[in-house]
Scaffold this motif. Structure first.
Motif, PDB file in Angstrom:
ATOM      1  N   ASN A  65      36.118  36.642  27.852  1.00 38.98           N
ATOM      2  CA  ASN A  65      37.086  36.038  26.939  1.00 38.98           C
ATOM      3  C   ASN A  65      38.386  36.819  27.115  1.00 38.98           C
ATOM      4  N   ALA A  66      39.433  36.149  27.613  1.00 45.23           N
ATOM      5  CA  ALA A  66      40.656  36.863  27.985  1.00 45.23           C
ATOM      6  C   ALA A  66      41.894  36.254  27.352  1.00 45.23           C
ATOM      7  N   GLN A  67      42.740  37.122  26.820  1.00 47.67           N
ATOM      8  CA  GLN A  67      44.064  36.747  26.328  1.00 47.67           C
ATOM      9  C   GLN A  67      45.020  37.753  26.930  1.00 47.67           C
ATOM     10  N   LEU A  68      45.979  37.285  27.705  1.00 50.73           N
ATOM     11  CA  LEU A  68      46.761  38.233  28.492  1.00 50.73           C
ATOM     12  C   LEU A  68      48.163  37.721  28.799  1.00 50.73           C
ATOM     13  N   SER A  69      48.947  38.625  29.368  1.00 49.82           N
ATOM     14  CA  SER A  69      50.310  38.339  29.793  1.00 49.82           C
ATOM     15  C   SER A  69      50.459  38.828  31.227  1.00 49.82           C
ATOM     16  N   VAL A  70      51.026  37.974  32.073  1.00 54.33           N
ATOM     17  CA  VAL A  70      51.194  38.323  33.486  1.00 54.33           C
ATOM     18  C   VAL A  70      52.619  37.988  33.909  1.00 54.33           C
ATOM     19  N   PRO A  71      53.259  38.837  34.731  1.00 52.97           N
ATOM     20  CA  PRO A  71      54.597  38.485  35.229  1.00 52.97           C
ATOM     21  C   PRO A  71      54.551  37.144  35.948  1.00 52.97           C
ATOM     22  N   ALA A  72      55.514  36.287  35.678  1.00 55.42           N
ATOM     23  CA  ALA A  72      55.525  34.960  36.286  1.00 55.42           C
ATOM     24  C   ALA A  72      55.466  35.042  37.803  1.00 55.42           C
ATOM     25  N   GLU A  73      56.132  36.050  38.370  1.00 59.33           N
ATOM     26  CA  GLU A  73      56.157  36.179  39.821  1.00 59.33           C
ATOM     27  C   GLU A  73      54.804  36.600  40.391  1.00 59.33           C
ATOM     28  N   ASN A  74      53.899  37.089  39.542  1.00 62.02           N
ATOM     29  CA  ASN A  74      52.570  37.502  39.996  1.00 62.02           C
ATOM     30  C   ASN A  74      51.488  36.488  39.650  1.00 62.02           C
ATOM     31  N   PHE A  75      51.896  35.352  39.096  1.00 62.50           N
ATOM     32  CA  PHE A  75      50.894  34.389  38.628  1.00 62.50           C
ATOM     33  C   PHE A  75      49.996  33.889  39.760  1.00 62.50           C
ATOM     34  N   GLN A  76      50.567  33.543  40.883  1.00 64.73           N
ATOM     35  CA  GLN A  76      49.759  33.015  41.982  1.00 64.73           C
ATOM     36  C   GLN A  76      48.776  34.061  42.493  1.00 64.73           C
ATOM     37  N   ALA A  77      49.187  35.318  42.549  1.00 68.67           N
ATOM     38  CA  ALA A  77      48.271  36.384  42.970  1.00 68.67           C
ATOM     39  C   ALA A  77      47.160  36.573  41.951  1.00 68.67           C
ATOM     40  N   PHE A  78      47.516  36.458  40.673  1.00 63.84           N
ATOM     41  CA  PHE A  78      46.521  36.554  39.606  1.00 63.84           C
ATOM     42  C   PHE A  78      45.521  35.407  39.706  1.00 63.84           C
ATOM     43  N   LYS A  79      46.041  34.188  39.904  1.00 65.50           N
ATOM     44  CA  LYS A  79      45.172  33.016  40.029  1.00 65.50           C
ATOM     45  C   LYS A  79      44.271  33.144  41.257  1.00 65.50           C
ATOM     46  N   ALA A  80      44.798  33.664  42.349  1.00 69.32           N
ATOM     47  CA  ALA A  80      44.001  33.850  43.566  1.00 69.32           C
ATOM     48  C   ALA A  80      42.854  34.826  43.312  1.00 69.32           C
ATOM     49  N   HIS A  81      43.121  35.859  42.521  1.00 70.10           N
ATOM     50  CA  HIS A  81      42.056  36.803  42.211  1.00 70.10           C
ATOM     51  C   HIS A  81      40.968  36.152  41.368  1.00 70.10           C
ATOM     52  N   LEU A  82      41.372  35.355  40.377  1.00 65.61           N
ATOM     53  CA  LEU A  82      40.379  34.637  39.576  1.00 65.61           C
ATOM     54  C   LEU A  82      39.528  33.731  40.468  1.00 65.61           C
ATOM     55  N   ASP A  83      40.172  33.019  41.375  1.00 66.05           N
ATOM     56  CA  ASP A  83      39.445  32.090  42.241  1.00 66.05           C
ATOM     57  C   ASP A  83      38.510  32.809  43.206  1.00 66.05           C
ATOM     58  N   SER A  84      38.749  34.091  43.435  1.00 66.36           N
ATOM     59  CA  SER A  84      37.871  34.863  44.326  1.00 66.36           C
ATOM     60  C   SER A  84      36.565  35.253  43.643  1.00 66.36           C
ATOM     61  N   ILE A  85      36.505  35.078  42.323  1.00 67.60           N
ATOM     62  CA  ILE A  85      35.295  35.369  41.544  1.00 67.60           C
ATOM     63  C   ILE A  85      34.574  34.050  41.327  1.00 67.60           C
ATOM     64  N   SER A  86      33.357  33.934  41.795  1.00 65.48           N
ATOM     65  CA  SER A  86      32.672  32.639  41.854  1.00 65.48           C
ATOM     66  C   SER A  86      32.685  31.877  40.537  1.00 65.48           C
ATOM     67  N   PHE A  87      32.363  32.533  39.433  1.00 71.64           N
ATOM     68  CA  PHE A  87      32.269  31.801  38.167  1.00 71.64           C
ATOM     69  C   PHE A  87      33.616  31.611  37.472  1.00 71.64           C
ATOM     70  N   LEU A  88      34.686  32.145  38.081  1.00 69.49           N
ATOM     71  CA  LEU A  88      36.026  31.949  37.515  1.00 69.49           C
ATOM     72  C   LEU A  88      36.903  31.068  38.395  1.00 69.49           C
ATOM     73  N   GLU A  89      36.351  30.568  39.491  1.00 77.75           N
ATOM     74  CA  GLU A  89      37.130  29.700  40.367  1.00 77.75           C
ATOM     75  C   GLU A  89      37.521  28.422  39.622  1.00 77.75           C
ATOM     76  N   ASN A  90      38.829  28.146  39.620  1.00 82.80           N
ATOM     77  CA  ASN A  90      39.385  26.957  38.953  1.00 82.80           C
ATOM     78  C   ASN A  90      39.095  26.929  37.448  1.00 82.80           C
ATOM     79  N   VAL A  91      38.890  28.091  36.838  1.00 85.72           N
ATOM     80  CA  VAL A  91      38.707  28.138  35.394  1.00 85.72           C
ATOM     81  C   VAL A  91      39.971  27.606  34.715  1.00 85.72           C
ATOM     82  N   ARG A  92      39.804  26.887  33.593  1.00 81.78           N
ATOM     83  CA  ARG A  92      40.971  26.351  32.892  1.00 81.78           C
ATOM     84  C   ARG A  92      41.769  27.484  32.259  1.00 81.78           C
ATOM     85  N   LEU A  93      43.054  27.524  32.539  1.00 81.00           N
ATOM     86  CA  LEU A  93      43.943  28.522  31.964  1.00 81.00           C
ATOM     87  C   LEU A  93      44.797  27.862  30.896  1.00 81.00           C
ATOM     88  N   ASN A  94      44.715  28.369  29.677  1.00 81.62           N
ATOM     89  CA  ASN A  94      45.563  27.874  28.590  1.00 81.62           C
ATOM     90  C   ASN A  94      46.867  28.671  28.595  1.00 81.62           C
TER      91      ASN A  94
END
Length: 343
Positions: A65-94
């Motif tokens: 369960n995550a609530q966080l803040s990420v620099p906009a310029e790092n969003f794609q790198a953050f999303k890529a890391h999530l997608d590298s984790i099998s159960f978090l791939e394409n997880v819905r981000l609010n």
């Protein structure tokens, strides 16, 4: 290797101001089986610390369960890391409706027994047998059905500043308190009514829907992605917004405005207001609703007693707090007897 914060909130706030770069406030959750939670926690901290992610993340054997803040310029790198984790791939981000670069000032990744404190024994029912997920359009149609009971699965201080029209809003302090109360109140409608639930981002309804199906409710629905996703879809699809007021959020913003309606009152003077604050007396830190006039008159405190403490030199305040524990269980968020106009 660094596995904890080295900067204070004030130091981090200064760095954010100096950087002058936009950040995105995001929340997500996922139920999954995590074997070694400590190793997973450490992995997240190392990866996300490098991306300048800040926030509050809970990891348990049942998921994240995550609530966080990420620099906009790092969003794609953050999303890529999530997608590298099998159960978090394409997880819905609010993604937050109202952005604030200072929504979080530290990165806290904690191992917990559960990702939401629900007080349930998950071994006694099938947690995967969840309710029917509905989007904003279907939700709007569904809640107009006279055979629907719409239930807010959040706490009293959340629904006080904003909720859907005609929703049942349990007067509870915690999520676990609401489960039995709702079941008892709706016991006679287990078969003849549709139970429709919503919460902030959907996580509380995930578990609650399975629990209520286990308890005999035949028709259980939940708002997909909660109020956050509902608001996004309403804007994207040009739908009628049926949420009144603000959506309470668990970061420094404390609320996102969804409609212009102000449905609550200042707890000190009673005038219309929906701004949550924490008492400036750190020994209290009570969460309550306070208008600008009362904030000025009360020096951002909830009572005259707290004003007196807050006026003391900081070292004296620390000495008074020493050995004492202030918690939500003690102050019960907005329930203080010092507040004349509390709900």
């Amino acid at each position: 290797m660094q596995l904890y914060n080295t900067l204070s909130a004030r130091e981090r706030e200064k760095l954010i101001e100096d950087a002058g770069k936009d950040r995105l406030t995001i929340s997500f959750y996922q139920y999954a089986h995590i074997g070694n939670t400590q190793i997973f926690r450490n992995h997240l901290f190392i990866q996300w610390n490098d991306l300048d992610v800040l926030g509050r993340i809970y990891v348990a054997h049942e998921g994240i369960n995550a609530q966080l803040s990420v620099p906009a310029e790092n969003f794609q790198a953050f999303k890529a890391h999530l997608d590298s984790i099998s159960f978090l791939e394409n997880v819905r981000l609010n993604i937050a409706i109202e952005q604030d670069n200072k929504s979080f000032l530290k990165l806290k990744v904690k191992v917990r027994n559960k990702i939401v404190a629900d007080g349930l024994n998950d071994d006694t029912f099938d947690v995967t047998n969840k309710g029917i997920h509905v989007g904003a359009s279907e939700f709007n149609n569904l809640i107009e059905d006279p055979n629907v009971v719409l239930v807010d699965m959040r706490n009293h201080y959340e629904s006080e500043i904003g909720h859907f029209k005609n929703a049942v809003t349990p007067d509870v302090d915690t999520f676990r308190d609401s489960l039995d109360i709702i079941e008892n109140d709706l016991a006679e409608h287990k078969e003849d009514k549709k139970l429709v639930m919503y919460c902030t981002g959907g996580i509380r309804c995930e578990k609650a829907s399975a629990y209520y199906k286990h308890k005999g409710f035949k028709n259980v629905y939940q708002l997909e992605g909660g109020i956050i996703e509902y608001t996004r879809q309403v804007k994207e699809q040009n739908l009628e917004n049926k949420f009144l007021g603000k959506n309470f959020v668990f970061d420094h913003r404390r609320g996102e405005r969804i409609s212009d309606d102000v449905i609550s009152n200042c707890h000190q003077c009673g005038k219309p207001c929906d701004t949550h604050v924490n008492c400036a007396n750190e020994a209290c830190h009570l969460l309550f609703i306070q208008c600008e006039e009362c904030a000025k008159a009360m020096n951002n405190c909830c009572s005259t007693d707290c004003m007196e403490v807050h006026a003391l030199p900081y070292e004296e305040q620390k000495a008074l707090r020493k050995g004492k524990h202030a918690s939500n269980k003690i102050f019960r968020k907005g329930r203080s007897e010092a507040l004349i106009y509390k709900k």
